[in-house]
Scaffold this motif. Structure first.
Motif, mmCIF file in Angstrom:
data_model
loop_
_atom_site.group_PDB
_atom_site.id
_atom_site.type_symbol
_atom_site.label_atom_id
_atom_site.label_comp_id
_atom_site.label_asym_id
_atom_site.label_seq_id
_atom_site.Cartn_x
_atom_site.Cartn_y
_atom_site.Cartn_z
ATOM 1 N N LEU A 101 -15.500 -0.998 -19.009
ATOM 2 C CA LEU A 101 -14.971 0.324 -19.313
ATOM 3 C C LEU A 101 -14.449 1.225 -19.973
ATOM 4 O O LEU A 101 -14.827 2.487 -20.995
ATOM 5 C CB LEU A 101 -15.299 1.098 -17.881
ATOM 6 C CG LEU A 101 -16.262 0.487 -16.809
ATOM 7 C CD1 LEU A 101 -16.136 1.083 -15.501
ATOM 8 C CD2 LEU A 101 -17.468 0.646 -16.753
ATOM 9 N N GLY A 102 -13.385 1.234 -20.353
ATOM 10 C CA GLY A 102 -12.033 1.236 -21.190
ATOM 11 C C GLY A 102 -11.777 2.762 -20.687
ATOM 12 O O GLY A 102 -10.096 3.155 -21.048
ATOM 13 N N TYR A 103 -11.794 2.661 -19.100
ATOM 14 C CA TYR A 103 -10.521 3.919 -18.479
ATOM 15 C C TYR A 103 -10.538 2.840 -17.273
ATOM 16 O O TYR A 103 -11.068 2.056 -17.128
ATOM 17 C CB TYR A 103 -11.517 5.274 -18.327
ATOM 18 C CG TYR A 103 -12.393 4.938 -17.436
ATOM 19 C CD1 TYR A 103 -12.529 5.383 -16.303
ATOM 20 C CD2 TYR A 103 -13.846 4.463 -18.134
ATOM 21 C CE1 TYR A 103 -13.512 5.354 -15.466
ATOM 22 C CE2 TYR A 103 -14.548 4.764 -17.304
ATOM 23 C CZ TYR A 103 -14.946 5.262 -16.096
ATOM 24 O OH TYR A 103 -16.208 4.987 -15.318
ATOM 25 N N ALA A 104 -9.378 3.807 -16.936
ATOM 26 C CA ALA A 104 -9.018 3.406 -15.259
ATOM 27 C C ALA A 104 -8.918 4.721 -14.187
ATOM 28 O O ALA A 104 -8.908 5.802 -14.332
ATOM 29 C CB ALA A 104 -7.346 2.557 -14.991
ATOM 30 N N THR A 105 -9.076 4.526 -12.919
ATOM 31 C CA THR A 105 -8.963 5.115 -12.464
ATOM 32 C C THR A 105 -7.914 5.258 -11.327
ATOM 33 O O THR A 105 -7.823 3.998 -10.441
ATOM 34 C CB THR A 105 -10.130 5.564 -11.041
ATOM 35 O OG1 THR A 105 -10.283 4.840 -10.538
ATOM 36 C CG2 THR A 105 -11.574 6.415 -12.551
ATOM 37 N N ASP A 106 -7.433 6.028 -10.593
ATOM 38 C CA ASP A 106 -6.533 6.467 -9.427
ATOM 39 C C ASP A 106 -7.368 7.060 -8.257
ATOM 40 O O ASP A 106 -7.410 8.675 -8.448
ATOM 41 C CB ASP A 106 -4.840 6.747 -9.455
ATOM 42 C CG ASP A 106 -4.303 6.491 -8.240
ATOM 43 O OD1 ASP A 106 -4.991 6.605 -7.209
ATOM 44 O OD2 ASP A 106 -3.231 6.886 -8.480
ATOM 45 N N ASN A 107 -7.823 6.311 -7.307
ATOM 46 C CA ASN A 107 -8.644 7.291 -6.536
ATOM 47 C C ASN A 107 -8.044 7.098 -5.133
ATOM 48 O O ASN A 107 -8.389 6.464 -3.633
ATOM 49 C CB ASN A 107 -10.371 6.391 -5.655
ATOM 50 C CG ASN A 107 -11.040 7.658 -5.337
ATOM 51 O OD1 ASN A 107 -10.574 8.278 -4.976
ATOM 52 N ND2 ASN A 107 -11.947 6.934 -4.965
ATOM 53 N N ARG A 108 -7.025 8.023 -4.774
ATOM 54 C CA ARG A 108 -6.054 8.470 -4.089
ATOM 55 C C ARG A 108 -5.474 7.292 -3.664
ATOM 56 O O ARG A 108 -4.813 7.055 -2.464
ATOM 57 C CB ARG A 108 -7.150 8.971 -2.508
ATOM 58 C CG ARG A 108 -7.345 10.137 -2.708
ATOM 59 C CD ARG A 108 -8.086 10.506 -1.609
ATOM 60 N NE ARG A 108 -9.235 9.709 -1.303
ATOM 61 C CZ ARG A 108 -9.967 9.455 -0.514
ATOM 62 N NH1 ARG A 108 -10.070 10.709 0.439
ATOM 63 N NH2 ARG A 108 -11.396 9.062 -0.397
ATOM 64 N N GLU A 109 -4.094 6.320 -4.822
ATOM 65 C CA GLU A 109 -4.352 4.966 -4.174
ATOM 66 C C GLU A 109 -3.150 5.264 -3.917
ATOM 67 O O GLU A 109 -2.409 4.383 -3.762
ATOM 68 C CB GLU A 109 -4.891 3.788 -5.511
ATOM 69 C CG GLU A 109 -6.047 3.467 -5.239
ATOM 70 C CD GLU A 109 -6.525 2.981 -6.405
ATOM 71 O OE1 GLU A 109 -6.227 1.171 -6.785
ATOM 72 O OE2 GLU A 109 -7.472 3.128 -6.839
ATOM 73 N N ILE A 110 -2.221 6.245 -4.822
ATOM 74 C CA ILE A 110 -0.517 6.134 -4.873
ATOM 75 C C ILE A 110 -0.653 7.148 -4.119
ATOM 76 O O ILE A 110 0.460 7.371 -3.343
ATOM 77 C CB ILE A 110 0.192 6.157 -6.212
ATOM 78 C CG1 ILE A 110 -0.718 5.251 -7.284
ATOM 79 C CG2 ILE A 110 1.135 6.501 -6.225
ATOM 80 C CD1 ILE A 110 0.389 3.924 -6.808
ATOM 81 N N GLU A 111 -1.216 8.384 -4.670
ATOM 82 C CA GLU A 111 -0.979 9.988 -3.432
ATOM 83 C C GLU A 111 -2.079 9.959 -3.216
ATOM 84 O O GLU A 111 -3.301 10.153 -3.393
ATOM 85 C CB GLU A 111 -0.821 11.274 -4.506
ATOM 86 C CG GLU A 111 0.511 10.807 -4.952
ATOM 87 C CD GLU A 111 1.759 11.129 -3.883
ATOM 88 O OE1 GLU A 111 1.693 11.629 -2.814
ATOM 89 O OE2 GLU A 111 2.805 10.790 -4.458
ATOM 90 N N ASP A 112 -2.410 9.960 -1.832
ATOM 91 C CA ASP A 112 -3.866 10.375 -0.748
ATOM 92 C C ASP A 112 -4.780 11.990 -1.046
ATOM 93 O O ASP A 112 -5.698 11.893 -0.984
ATOM 94 C CB ASP A 112 -3.464 10.513 0.661
ATOM 95 C CG ASP A 112 -4.600 10.334 1.586
ATOM 96 O OD1 ASP A 112 -5.029 9.662 1.033
ATOM 97 O OD2 ASP A 112 -4.799 10.347 2.844
ATOM 98 N N PRO B 292 1.268 -1.415 0.365
ATOM 99 C CA PRO B 292 0.301 -0.181 0.407
ATOM 100 C C PRO B 292 0.486 0.888 0.280
ATOM 101 O O PRO B 292 2.031 1.202 0.629
ATOM 102 C CB PRO B 292 -0.763 -0.176 1.097
ATOM 103 C CG PRO B 292 0.205 -0.743 1.990
ATOM 104 C CD PRO B 292 0.315 -1.587 1.365
ATOM 105 N N PHE B 293 0.667 2.701 -0.315
ATOM 106 C CA PHE B 293 1.075 3.313 -0.909
ATOM 107 C C PHE B 293 0.067 4.333 -0.031
ATOM 108 O O PHE B 293 1.091 5.334 0.855
ATOM 109 C CB PHE B 293 0.973 4.355 -2.286
ATOM 110 C CG PHE B 293 1.944 3.167 -3.200
ATOM 111 C CD1 PHE B 293 3.869 3.799 -2.776
ATOM 112 C CD2 PHE B 293 1.621 2.366 -3.634
ATOM 113 C CE1 PHE B 293 4.493 2.972 -4.080
ATOM 114 C CE2 PHE B 293 2.788 2.144 -4.650
ATOM 115 C CZ PHE B 293 4.037 1.568 -4.531
ATOM 116 N N THR B 294 -1.426 4.226 0.317
ATOM 117 C CA THR B 294 -2.363 5.080 1.098
ATOM 118 C C THR B 294 -3.088 4.042 1.717
ATOM 119 O O THR B 294 -2.617 2.970 1.032
ATOM 120 C CB THR B 294 -2.698 6.383 -0.081
ATOM 121 O OG1 THR B 294 -3.721 5.606 -0.488
ATOM 122 C CG2 THR B 294 -1.330 7.123 -0.358
ATOM 123 N N ASP B 295 -3.863 4.836 1.963
ATOM 124 C CA ASP B 295 -4.992 3.926 3.126
ATOM 125 C C ASP B 295 -5.839 3.461 1.618
ATOM 126 O O ASP B 295 -6.667 2.393 2.423
ATOM 127 C CB ASP B 295 -5.425 4.485 4.271
ATOM 128 C CG ASP B 295 -4.846 4.722 5.706
ATOM 129 O OD1 ASP B 295 -4.182 4.142 5.518
ATOM 130 O OD2 ASP B 295 -5.174 5.688 6.055
#
Length: 96
Positions: free
Chosen positions: A27-38, A5-8
């Motif tokens: 869906l054709g896209y990805a999200t980073d929902n505070r997974e790398i940077e909070d 883990p990088f964040t909670d």
């Protein structure tokens, strides 16, 4: 393989990661929902430029998480998908 883990908010369970990958492909896209940077939210898409439709490029849009609303998120998703489609049309046409 251990998922560090990088964040909670980082996905650390393989079953959830596999589910996320399946959703991304659907869906054709990805999200980073505070997974790398909070404090960041990111939406990205792969660009498929070959006849075999394998992705070789990608792009993303990142915003501060505190600015994110449902309306903005939906608008960003819509525009990322439109941009992805536009770029793919241009690049795929060059292979014909």
């Amino acid at each position: 393989m251990k998922l560090t883990p990088f964040t909670d908010h980082t996905i650390t369970e393989k079953s959830i990661l596999n589910e996320e990958i399946n959703n991304i492909q659907l869906l054709g896209y990805a999200t980073d929902n505070r997974e790398i940077e909070d404090h960041l939210f990111c939406i990205g898409a792969a660009i498929k430029t070959r006849k075999d439709r394998s992705p070789i490029y990608a792009f993303s849009v990142t915003i501060p998480y505190y600015r994110l609303s449902d309306e903005l998120k939906n608008n960003l998703i819509e525009n990322v998908l439109k941009t992805k489609e536009s770029i793919e049309k241009i690049t795929l046409s060059s292979y014909h």
